[in-house]
Motif scaffolding. Sequence first.
Motif, PDB file in Angstrom:
ATOM      1  N   ARG A 103     -13.390  -2.487   8.271  1.00 59.18           N
ATOM      2  CA  ARG A 103     -12.596  -2.318   7.043  1.00 59.18           C
ATOM      3  C   ARG A 103     -11.152  -1.974   7.383  1.00 59.18           C
ATOM      4  N   ILE A 104     -10.220  -2.670   6.751  1.00 52.99           N
ATOM      5  CA  ILE A 104      -8.795  -2.418   6.969  1.00 52.99           C
ATOM      6  C   ILE A 104      -8.336  -1.267   6.060  1.00 52.99           C
ATOM      7  N   PHE A 105      -7.601  -0.325   6.629  1.00 51.85           N
ATOM      8  CA  PHE A 105      -7.044   0.769   5.834  1.00 51.85           C
ATOM      9  C   PHE A 105      -5.634   1.078   6.317  1.00 51.85           C
ATOM     10  N   LYS A 106      -4.895   1.822   5.526  1.00 50.49           N
ATOM     11  CA  LYS A 106      -3.541   2.220   5.913  1.00 50.49           C
ATOM     12  C   LYS A 106      -3.583   3.607   6.536  1.00 50.49           C
ATOM     13  N   MET A 107      -3.168   3.691   7.792  1.00 50.56           N
ATOM     14  CA  MET A 107      -3.140   4.968   8.504  1.00 50.56           C
ATOM     15  C   MET A 107      -1.731   5.549   8.420  1.00 50.56           C
ATOM     16  N   TYR A 108      -1.653   6.847   8.120  1.00 54.07           N
ATOM     17  CA  TYR A 108      -0.366   7.496   7.901  1.00 54.07           C
ATOM     18  C   TYR A 108       0.111   8.278   9.130  1.00 54.07           C
ATOM     19  N   LYS A 109       1.424   8.236   9.322  1.00 53.20           N
ATOM     20  CA  LYS A 109       2.083   9.029  10.365  1.00 53.20           C
ATOM     21  C   LYS A 109       3.437   9.481   9.841  1.00 53.20           C
ATOM     22  N   PHE A 110       4.014  10.489  10.492  1.00 54.17           N
ATOM     23  CA  PHE A 110       5.422  10.767  10.250  1.00 54.17           C
ATOM     24  C   PHE A 110       6.213   9.626  10.896  1.00 54.17           C
ATOM     25  N   ARG A 111       7.231   9.155  10.223  1.00 55.56           N
ATOM     26  CA  ARG A 111       8.041   8.066  10.778  1.00 55.56           C
ATOM     27  C   ARG A 111       8.810   8.572  11.994  1.00 55.56           C
ATOM     28  N   SER A 112       8.656   7.878  13.111  1.00 55.62           N
ATOM     29  CA  SER A 112       9.300   8.290  14.353  1.00 55.62           C
ATOM     30  C   SER A 112      10.338   7.281  14.837  1.00 55.62           C
TER      31      SER A 112
END
Length: 224
Positions: free
Chosen positions: A73-82
Motif C-alpha cells: 500500500r502506498i502512503f505519504k510519509m512525513y518528515k521535517f523538510r531538510s
Amino acid sequence: KALTQFGRFYTITYANRFVPVGQLAMKRLLDLVGALVGCVFLGILTVIVGPMIKLESPGPIFFAQKRVGRNGRIFKMYKFRSMYADAEERKKELMAQNEMNGLMFKMENDPRITKTGAFLRKTSLDEFPQFINILKGDMSLVGPRPERPQYVEKFKEEIPRYMIKHQVRPGLTGWAQINGYRGDTSIRKRIEYDIYYIENWSMTLDLKILFLTVFKGFINENAY
C-alpha cells in the motif's frame, strides 16, 4: 504460503510462523502509546525548528513523500523538510556528480540540503513527524524502513526475498538501523536484517530495538 497483491501484481509469499492476535494487539497498543508521546515532543520540536526551517528556506515545514507500506500500500510519509524547496529541480543539474549507481542519488556536501536540514538529518530529528504516520496506522514504532515505489520495483527484481519486508508495517526504527545499516549503507544487508526481524519478531525484540534506538541510535553517521 499466501497469495498477496502488490499494486497490479500478485505474488506468493512465505511465512515461517504465525503470530497470535493478542501479541499483534499489544504491538499496536505500544505503537499508539509511543506515537502519542512522540507527538507531544513533535509539537515542541516544531515550535523550535519550524521557524529555523522557514527562515533558511521559504516553503513548508513538513515534507511528504510516497512510500510503500504493508502489502504494497502506498502512503505519504512525513518528515521535517531538510532541503531547499526546489531540491527536485536542482537534482537534474547535479546528476553528473551522483556517487550512486541506478535510481539513488547521493553526493558529498549536497548543496540542496540546508544547514538546519543537515543537523536534523544527523540527529534523526527530521523523522519525528512520522509519529503522525504511526497514529494513522501507516507505520509502526519498529519495523523495516519503507522505501520509495521506484526503489521497490528495482529491489524486488534484484534481491532475493525482498518482498517479505512488505508483510509487516514499516517502522520508524528497526533491527537494521540499530545495527548500523541506515542511510548510505548496503541495501542487501538492510534487507537481511529486516527479514531476520520479521522471522524472529517478539515484543521483547521490539522493546530491545526501541531501547537501543533511544540510547545509541539518534546520531546518524550515514546521513546525507
